[in-house]
Design a protein around this motif. Structure first.
Motif, PDB file in Angstrom:
ATOM      1  N   GLY A  40       0.823  -1.216   0.000  1.00  0.00           N
ATOM      2  CA  GLY A  40       0.000   0.000   0.000  1.00  0.00           C
ATOM      3  C   GLY A  40       0.851   1.257   0.000  1.00  0.00           C
ATOM      4  N   ALA A  41       1.946   1.217   0.771  1.00  0.00           N
ATOM      5  CA  ALA A  41       2.861   2.362   0.793  1.00  0.00           C
ATOM      6  C   ALA A  41       3.530   2.552  -0.561  1.00  0.00           C
ATOM      7  CB  ALA A  41       3.907   2.171   1.885  1.00  0.00           C
ATOM      8  N   ALA A  42       3.832   1.472  -1.266  1.00  0.00           N
ATOM      9  CA  ALA A  42       4.443   1.567  -2.591  1.00  0.00           C
ATOM     10  C   ALA A  42       3.475   2.223  -3.584  1.00  0.00           C
ATOM     11  CB  ALA A  42       4.858   0.188  -3.080  1.00  0.00           C
ATOM     12  N   VAL A  43       2.199   1.838  -3.510  1.00  0.00           N
ATOM     13  CA  VAL A  43       1.197   2.454  -4.386  1.00  0.00           C
ATOM     14  C   VAL A  43       1.039   3.931  -4.046  1.00  0.00           C
ATOM     15  CG1 VAL A  43      -1.263   2.467  -4.988  1.00  0.00           C
ATOM     16  CG2 VAL A  43      -0.014   0.304  -4.829  1.00  0.00           C
TER      17      VAL A  43
ATOM     18  N   GLY B  90       4.047   5.861  -5.361  1.00  0.00           N
ATOM     19  CA  GLY B  90       3.989   6.041  -6.812  1.00  0.00           C
ATOM     20  C   GLY B  90       3.029   7.137  -7.210  1.00  0.00           C
ATOM     21  N   ILE B  91       1.872   7.177  -6.560  1.00  0.00           N
ATOM     22  CA  ILE B  91       0.896   8.239  -6.851  1.00  0.00           C
ATOM     23  C   ILE B  91       1.450   9.595  -6.456  1.00  0.00           C
ATOM     24  CG2 ILE B  91      -1.379   9.129  -6.193  1.00  0.00           C
ATOM     25  CD1 ILE B  91      -2.275   6.170  -6.017  1.00  0.00           C
ATOM     26  N   TYR B  92       2.154   9.650  -5.329  1.00  0.00           N
ATOM     27  CA  TYR B  92       2.782  10.895  -4.877  1.00  0.00           C
ATOM     28  C   TYR B  92       3.809  11.390  -5.900  1.00  0.00           C
ATOM     29  CZ  TYR B  92       5.101  14.175  -1.709  1.00  0.00           C
ATOM     30  OH  TYR B  92       5.627  15.297  -1.146  1.00  0.00           O
ATOM     31  N   LEU B  93       4.633  10.476  -6.422  1.00  0.00           N
ATOM     32  CA  LEU B  93       5.619  10.844  -7.432  1.00  0.00           C
ATOM     33  C   LEU B  93       4.960  11.307  -8.731  1.00  0.00           C
ATOM     34  CD1 LEU B  93       8.331   8.064  -6.986  1.00  0.00           C
ATOM     35  CD2 LEU B  93       8.521  10.482  -6.389  1.00  0.00           C
ATOM     36  N   LEU B  94       3.884  10.635  -9.136  1.00  0.00           N
ATOM     37  CA  LEU B  94       3.180  11.031 -10.356  1.00  0.00           C
ATOM     38  C   LEU B  94       2.575  12.428 -10.215  1.00  0.00           C
ATOM     39  CD1 LEU B  94       1.420   7.722 -11.403  1.00  0.00           C
ATOM     40  CD2 LEU B  94       3.265   8.899 -12.607  1.00  0.00           C
ATOM     41  N   ASN B  95       1.985  12.723  -9.058  1.00  0.00           N
ATOM     42  CA  ASN B  95       1.420  14.060  -8.839  1.00  0.00           C
ATOM     43  C   ASN B  95       2.508  15.130  -8.805  1.00  0.00           C
ATOM     44  OD1 ASN B  95      -1.228  13.229  -8.774  1.00  0.00           O
ATOM     45  ND2 ASN B  95      -1.265  12.971  -6.557  1.00  0.00           N
ATOM     46  N   GLY B  96       3.698  14.771  -8.360  1.00  0.00           N
ATOM     47  CA  GLY B  96       4.801  15.719  -8.300  1.00  0.00           C
ATOM     48  C   GLY B  96       5.335  16.098  -9.669  1.00  0.00           C
ATOM     49  N   MET B  97       4.924  15.403 -10.701  1.00  0.00           N
ATOM     50  CA  MET B  97       5.375  15.734 -12.049  1.00  0.00           C
ATOM     51  C   MET B  97       4.557  16.856 -12.670  1.00  0.00           C
ATOM     52  SD  MET B  97       6.224  11.950 -13.505  1.00  0.00           S
ATOM     53  CE  MET B  97       6.864  12.588 -15.035  1.00  0.00           C
ATOM     54  N   ASP B  98       3.428  17.209 -12.077  1.00  0.00           N
ATOM     55  CA  ASP B  98       2.608  18.311 -12.576  1.00  0.00           C
ATOM     56  C   ASP B  98       3.213  19.623 -12.100  1.00  0.00           C
ATOM     57  OD1 ASP B  98       0.833  16.516 -13.724  1.00  0.00           O
ATOM     58  OD2 ASP B  98      -0.424  16.449 -11.936  1.00  0.00           O
ATOM     59  N   ILE B  99       3.660  20.453 -13.037  1.00  0.00           N
ATOM     60  CA  ILE B  99       4.325  21.700 -12.695  1.00  0.00           C
ATOM     61  C   ILE B  99       3.574  22.872 -13.297  1.00  0.00           C
ATOM     62  CG2 ILE B  99       6.456  23.048 -12.964  1.00  0.00           C
ATOM     63  CD1 ILE B  99       7.978  20.408 -12.942  1.00  0.00           C
ATOM     64  N   GLU B 100       3.377  23.904 -12.481  1.00  0.00           N
ATOM     65  CA  GLU B 100       2.760  25.153 -12.920  1.00  0.00           C
ATOM     66  C   GLU B 100       3.671  26.295 -12.498  1.00  0.00           C
ATOM     67  OE1 GLU B 100      -1.907  23.929 -12.252  1.00  0.00           O
ATOM     68  OE2 GLU B 100      -0.812  24.897 -10.624  1.00  0.00           O
ATOM     69  N   TYR B 101       3.602  27.387 -13.250  1.00  0.00           N
ATOM     70  CA  TYR B 101       4.343  28.594 -12.900  1.00  0.00           C
ATOM     71  C   TYR B 101       3.347  29.734 -12.728  1.00  0.00           C
ATOM     72  CZ  TYR B 101       8.423  26.039 -14.562  1.00  0.00           C
ATOM     73  OH  TYR B 101       9.400  25.097 -14.732  1.00  0.00           O
TER      74      TYR B 101
END
Length: 172
Positions: free
Chosen positions: A52-55, A58-69
């Motif tokens: 569960g922690a691995a999932v 992974g979701i945390y890392l995927l959300n961290g790829m969204d970048i806005e300025y």
């Protein structure tokens, strides 16, 4: 009269960003499947928690790829913030617009010699601009960003008169 303007732009995903996302998803799936298999084989429920922690990771890392300025003009200052995954905001730079030396389209034939360059673009170069200014901490700074027409007008209002007079209309 106060000069206040804000603009939020979203960085477009490149092919390398998509490849990283695929690798994160594959790694998360393989790790979770292996841990679930170990949990059923050994009977240790701790492996279920780790899966569960691995999932979640992974979701945390995927959300961290969204970048806005976010470009914020307040009177004669341009602040550029980087927003990562809609959860973390970081101030990239604050530029005093009255110390601007050049403002032009990007890419340009010959970039001015800058001590530091800040990239805060969407990834699309057709509407990108290059602002060259003297910064109190970093020396000569180049800022590459994508201001819309309203933001460009707010920025140009704060330029020194000599710079404002020599700017092309398409840059403004």
């Amino acid at each position: 009269m106060d000069n206040i303007c804000e603009q939020l732009v979203v960085k477009s995903r490149t092919s390398s960003d998509r490849a990283k996302a695929v690798l994160i998803i594959l790694g998360m799936a393989v790790l979770a499947a292996a841990l679930l298999f170990l949990a059923f084989i050994t009977g240790f429920l701790v492996f279920l928690l780790i899966a569960g922690a691995a999932v979640f990771g992974g979701i945390y890392l995927l959300n961290g790829m969204d970048i806005e300025y976010e470009y914020i003009i307040t009177n004669n200052e341009l602040d550029i913030d980087k927003i990562i995954g809609r959860r973390k905001r970081k101030r990239m730079i604050t530029v005093d617009l009255s110390r601007t030396e050049d403002f032009c389209r990007y890419p340009m034939r010959e970039e001015p010699d800058a001590d530091a360059t800040v990239h805060a673009t969407t990834g699309l170069e057709e509407d990108a601009r290059y602002l060259f200014a003297v910064h109190k901490d970093y020396g000569k700074v180049g800022v590459i960003f994508n201001p819309n027409k309203i933001t460009r007008e707010a920025i140009v209002r704060e330029f020194p008169n000599a710079l404002r007079a020599r700017l092309d209309e398409d840059v403004k």
